[in-house]
Scaffold this motif. Structure first.
Motif, PDB file in Angstrom:
ATOM      1  N   ASP A   1       0.825  -0.888   0.438  1.00 37.87           N
ATOM      2  CA  ASP A   1      -0.141  -0.199  -0.179  1.00 37.87           C
ATOM      3  C   ASP A   1       0.782   1.431  -0.097  1.00 37.87           C
ATOM      4  N   VAL A   2       1.870   1.365   1.352  1.00 33.40           N
ATOM      5  CA  VAL A   2       3.000   2.486   0.979  1.00 33.40           C
ATOM      6  C   VAL A   2       3.367   2.415   0.043  1.00 33.40           C
ATOM      7  N   HIS A   3       3.888   1.736  -0.508  1.00 32.18           N
ATOM      8  CA  HIS A   3       5.247   1.726  -2.073  1.00 32.18           C
ATOM      9  C   HIS A   3       4.069   2.229  -3.312  1.00 32.18           C
ATOM     10  N   VAL A   4       2.731   1.607  -3.588  1.00 29.62           N
ATOM     11  CA  VAL A   4       2.081   1.630  -4.647  1.00 29.62           C
ATOM     12  C   VAL A   4       1.325   3.202  -4.584  1.00 29.62           C
ATOM     13  N   ALA A   5       1.273   3.583  -2.936  1.00 29.71           N
ATOM     14  CA  ALA A   5       0.621   5.547  -3.135  1.00 29.71           C
ATOM     15  C   ALA A   5       1.902   5.875  -4.082  1.00 29.71           C
TER      16      ALA A   5
ATOM     17  N   GLY B   1       3.910   9.620 -10.381  1.00 32.92           N
ATOM     18  CA  GLY B   1       3.601   9.495 -11.810  1.00 32.92           C
ATOM     19  C   GLY B   1       3.161   8.086 -12.123  1.00 32.92           C
ATOM     20  N   TRP B   2       4.175   7.399 -11.650  1.00 31.44           N
ATOM     21  CA  TRP B   2       3.996   5.659 -11.898  1.00 31.44           C
ATOM     22  C   TRP B   2       2.409   5.466 -12.617  1.00 31.44           C
ATOM     23  N   SER B   3       2.939   4.512 -13.576  1.00 33.89           N
ATOM     24  CA  SER B   3       1.308   4.425 -13.944  1.00 33.89           C
ATOM     25  C   SER B   3       0.968   3.130 -13.852  1.00 33.89           C
ATOM     26  N   TRP B   4      -0.023   2.416 -13.594  1.00 38.04           N
ATOM     27  CA  TRP B   4      -0.558   1.376 -13.574  1.00 38.04           C
ATOM     28  C   TRP B   4       0.296   0.329 -13.786  1.00 38.04           C
ATOM     29  N   GLN B   5       0.398  -0.224 -15.107  1.00 32.81           N
ATOM     30  CA  GLN B   5       1.008  -0.865 -15.873  1.00 32.81           C
ATOM     31  C   GLN B   5       2.772  -0.825 -15.189  1.00 32.81           C
ATOM     32  N   ALA B   6       3.444   0.351 -15.162  1.00 39.40           N
ATOM     33  CA  ALA B   6       4.902   0.407 -14.514  1.00 39.40           C
ATOM     34  C   ALA B   6       4.765  -0.507 -13.113  1.00 39.40           C
TER      35      ALA B   6
END
Length: 88
Positions: A41-45, A51-56
């Motif tokens: 959770d922390v690192h996805v946020a 600016g990372w994409s969901w795909q990245a």
């Protein structure tokens, strides 16, 4: 890890993980899953705020873009609604 190594390990989590008691070992598994989920959770946020994409993100986690989006997009939906992400 060998049993003799884990018995002498000062870390209680390591000793518990090597326990012969299934309830103790399974409790460790549950705790590790909870920790992994919180770290994700922390690192996805953090990635999304940079600016990372969901795909990245999905590529690094080795899961599908849809899976990571479904699991984590609630935070952005909540922010758009003026909430803090814990209200959803």
């Amino acid at each position: 890890m060998h049993t003799d190594e884990s018995v002498n390990n000062p870390d209680p989590m390591v000793r518990s993980a090597a326990s012969a008691d299934p309830a103790t070992g399974l409790s460790v598994v549950r705790a590790l899953r909870t920790l992994a989920d919180r770290l994700e959770d922390v690192h996805v946020a953090s990635a999304r705020s940079q600016g990372w994409s969901w795909q990245a993100i999905a590529d690094v986690l080795q899961i599908s873009r849809q899976a990571v989006h479904q699991k984590h997009s609630y935070r952005e939906v909540a922010e758009a609604a003026g909430k803090d992400g814990n209200d959803v």
